[in-house]
Enzyme design. Structure first.
Site, PDB file in Angstrom:
ATOM      1  N   GLY A   2       0.831  -1.207   0.000  1.00  0.00           N
ATOM      2  CA  GLY A   2       0.000   0.000   0.000  1.00  0.00           C
ATOM      3  C   GLY A   2       0.861   1.251   0.000  1.00  0.00           C
ATOM      4  O   GLY A   2       0.581   2.219  -0.726  1.00  0.00           O
ATOM      5  N   ASN A  89      -3.307 -11.068  -1.305  1.00  0.00           N
ATOM      6  CA  ASN A  89      -3.016 -12.458  -1.646  1.00  0.00           C
ATOM      7  C   ASN A  89      -4.284 -13.296  -1.566  1.00  0.00           C
ATOM      8  O   ASN A  89      -5.154 -13.022  -0.745  1.00  0.00           O
ATOM      9  CB  ASN A  89      -2.035 -13.056  -0.624  1.00  0.00           C
ATOM     10  CG  ASN A  89      -0.603 -12.770  -1.008  1.00  0.00           C
ATOM     11  OD1 ASN A  89      -0.309 -12.453  -2.151  1.00  0.00           O
ATOM     12  ND2 ASN A  89       0.287 -12.881  -0.022  1.00  0.00           N
ATOM     13  N   ALA A 115       8.717  -5.751  -2.579  1.00  0.00           N
ATOM     14  CA  ALA A 115       8.958  -4.692  -1.586  1.00  0.00           C
ATOM     15  C   ALA A 115       8.832  -5.286  -0.199  1.00  0.00           C
ATOM     16  O   ALA A 115       8.099  -6.254   0.000  1.00  0.00           O
ATOM     17  CB  ALA A 115       7.938  -3.575  -1.753  1.00  0.00           C
ATOM     18  N   LYS A 168      -1.589 -16.619  -9.840  1.00  0.00           N
ATOM     19  CA  LYS A 168      -0.781 -16.342  -8.639  1.00  0.00           C
ATOM     20  C   LYS A 168      -1.187 -17.298  -7.512  1.00  0.00           C
ATOM     21  O   LYS A 168      -0.334 -17.832  -6.804  1.00  0.00           O
ATOM     22  CB  LYS A 168      -0.951 -14.879  -8.219  1.00  0.00           C
ATOM     23  CG  LYS A 168      -0.106 -14.508  -7.018  1.00  0.00           C
ATOM     24  CD  LYS A 168       0.126 -13.023  -6.923  1.00  0.00           C
ATOM     25  CE  LYS A 168       1.259 -12.656  -5.978  1.00  0.00           C
ATOM     26  NZ  LYS A 168       1.123 -13.093  -4.616  1.00  0.00           N
ATOM     27  N   ASN A 172       1.109 -19.738  -5.210  1.00  0.00           N
ATOM     28  CA  ASN A 172       1.134 -19.567  -3.750  1.00  0.00           C
ATOM     29  C   ASN A 172       0.698 -20.847  -3.030  1.00  0.00           C
ATOM     30  O   ASN A 172       1.206 -21.143  -1.950  1.00  0.00           O
ATOM     31  CB  ASN A 172       0.239 -18.393  -3.328  1.00  0.00           C
ATOM     32  CG  ASN A 172       0.851 -17.044  -3.639  1.00  0.00           C
ATOM     33  OD1 ASN A 172       0.158 -16.103  -3.987  1.00  0.00           O
ATOM     34  ND2 ASN A 172       2.162 -16.926  -3.534  1.00  0.00           N
ATOM     35  N   ASN A 176       3.959 -21.393  -0.754  1.00  0.00           N
ATOM     36  CA  ASN A 176       3.791 -20.808   0.587  1.00  0.00           C
ATOM     37  C   ASN A 176       3.650 -21.848   1.706  1.00  0.00           C
ATOM     38  O   ASN A 176       4.436 -21.819   2.663  1.00  0.00           O
ATOM     39  CB  ASN A 176       2.629 -19.810   0.589  1.00  0.00           C
ATOM     40  CG  ASN A 176       2.955 -18.586  -0.247  1.00  0.00           C
ATOM     41  OD1 ASN A 176       3.691 -18.682  -1.219  1.00  0.00           O
ATOM     42  ND2 ASN A 176       2.410 -17.445   0.109  1.00  0.00           N
ATOM     43  N   ASN A 186      12.443 -20.241  -0.542  1.00  0.00           N
ATOM     44  CA  ASN A 186      11.784 -20.711  -1.775  1.00  0.00           C
ATOM     45  C   ASN A 186      12.748 -21.574  -2.588  1.00  0.00           C
ATOM     46  O   ASN A 186      12.370 -22.589  -3.165  1.00  0.00           O
ATOM     47  CB  ASN A 186      11.332 -19.519  -2.619  1.00  0.00           C
ATOM     48  CG  ASN A 186      10.253 -18.698  -1.940  1.00  0.00           C
ATOM     49  OD1 ASN A 186       9.785 -19.078  -0.875  1.00  0.00           O
ATOM     50  ND2 ASN A 186       9.867 -17.587  -2.548  1.00  0.00           N
ATOM     51  N   SER A 239       5.875 -15.255   2.211  1.00  0.00           N
ATOM     52  CA  SER A 239       5.085 -14.459   3.167  1.00  0.00           C
ATOM     53  C   SER A 239       4.460 -15.361   4.231  1.00  0.00           C
ATOM     54  O   SER A 239       4.361 -14.970   5.396  1.00  0.00           O
ATOM     55  CB  SER A 239       4.008 -13.668   2.429  1.00  0.00           C
ATOM     56  OG  SER A 239       3.216 -14.528   1.642  1.00  0.00           O
ATOM     57  N   GLU A 251      -2.468 -16.539   5.691  1.00  0.00           N
ATOM     58  CA  GLU A 251      -3.552 -16.324   4.729  1.00  0.00           C
ATOM     59  C   GLU A 251      -4.016 -17.650   4.107  1.00  0.00           C
ATOM     60  O   GLU A 251      -4.626 -17.663   3.049  1.00  0.00           O
ATOM     61  CB  GLU A 251      -3.079 -15.342   3.647  1.00  0.00           C
ATOM     62  CG  GLU A 251      -2.786 -13.960   4.219  1.00  0.00           C
ATOM     63  CD  GLU A 251      -2.274 -12.979   3.185  1.00  0.00           C
ATOM     64  OE1 GLU A 251      -2.962 -11.988   2.908  1.00  0.00           O
ATOM     65  OE2 GLU A 251      -1.159 -13.205   2.654  1.00  0.00           O
TER      66      GLU A 251
END
Ligand code: KPL
Length: 285
Positions: A2, A89, A115, A168, A172, A176, A186, A239, A251
């Site tokens: 954001g 996500n 980022a 995506k 994930n 993930n 990873n 993440s 998530e």
């Protein structure tokens, strides 16, 4: 993410306000972005849901499980023409939000910009990626999208945004939870034999569900795409691994959980994904 978008949209002459959680005191905050040894700093106004006026455009970049509460906290500030871009996500939020607020003007986004947060408003932009924003079936980008496409190096309108989100999601679902359970980078998924076997089994299951969901091309390309992301992000800690390490909620409900809801609709079993979901949900936060 954001903060990265806020800084870029501000540089593109958009009128940006950071909407913070209830009770945040500041009236403005410095936003610092580091990239390739260069630092840029901007002062951005900050509001909270209790002192914000009508919202015209809202970009939501929270964790997936926070989106519903975030929207609930500002829904009284939306007007007939307000629009919301959800860039988080996982999947399943369109259904969740539309159930409570059927008239929301929703758009979705997905990004591969790299980022991370050094401190709350201090971001390191580590890699340029691609952002796709759209609404399923809307071919022409709306006028508001103009400054967005100028703000980022590669920000595209996508009328098949569900395919971009699924692409995506599928990656994930594999990287993930495996990295979180095996506490590995990873890259290790492509180097350790037992983990490579796990990747292959999960790829088979995720491909089968992806095909049943109507994304045959994504299903076919999945093993190669996963190998490419593993190699391209080899040093990353995913993440989900970072959430588990930090004792935070993951998530998983919006990643593997969403995938398995689609699998159920098609009568597909997916035992390896189910086992991973159970394992990740057993972690306390
Ligand atoms: O999106 C990612 C994540 O960590 O959430 C990947 C692509 C796996 C990169 O780490």
């Amino acid at each position: 993410m954001g903060c990265l978008y806020a800084a870029h949209l501000r540089s593109s002459e958009c009128n940006i306000t950071l909407l913070m959680r209830k009770g945040t005191p500041q009236a403005s905050l410095p936003l610092i972005i580091d990239r390739n040894g260069t630092r840029s700093e901007q002062q951005l106004p900050v509001v909270t849901p209790e002192n914000q006026e009508t919202i015209s455009h809202l970009l939501v970049t929270t964790k997936a499980y926070d989106v519903h509460d975030a929207v609930a906290s500002i829904v009284h500030l939306l007007c007939e023409n307000s629009l919301i871009v959800i860039m988080v996500n996982g999947m399943g939020l369109a259904e969740q939000l539309s159930k409570d607020w059927p008239h929301l003007n929703l758009f979705f986004g997905t990004t591969t910009e790299g980022a991370y947060c050094i401190s709350p408003q201090h971001i390191r932009h580590t890699g340029r990626g691609e952002t796709r924003i759209g609404r399923q079936g809307q071919h022409e980008p709306p006028l508001w999208f103009d400054p967005w496409s100028r703000a980022m190096d590669s920000c595209l309108w996508d009328s098949n945004i569900e395919a971009a989100q699924w692409s995506k999601l599928a990656i994930n679902c594999i990287i993930n939870p495996l990295t979180a359970v095996h506490n590995c980078t990873n890259g290790e998924l492509g180097q350790r034999r037992e983990l490579m076997a796990h990747v292959a089994t999960l790829c088979d299951e995720v491909s089968q569900i992806t095909r049943a969901a109507g994304f045959a091309q994504i299903a076919t390309a999945l093993p190669q795409r996963v190998a490419g992301v593993i190699a391209g992000t080899a040093r990353n800690r995913s993440s989900m691994l970072q959430d588990v390490e930090g004792g935070r909620r993951t998530e998983i409900d919006y990643i593997t959980g969403f995938l398995l809801r689609v699998a159920d609709q098609h009568g597909i079993d997916a035992p390896h994904n189910r086992a991973l979901l159970k394992r990740i949900k057993s972690y306390k936060y």
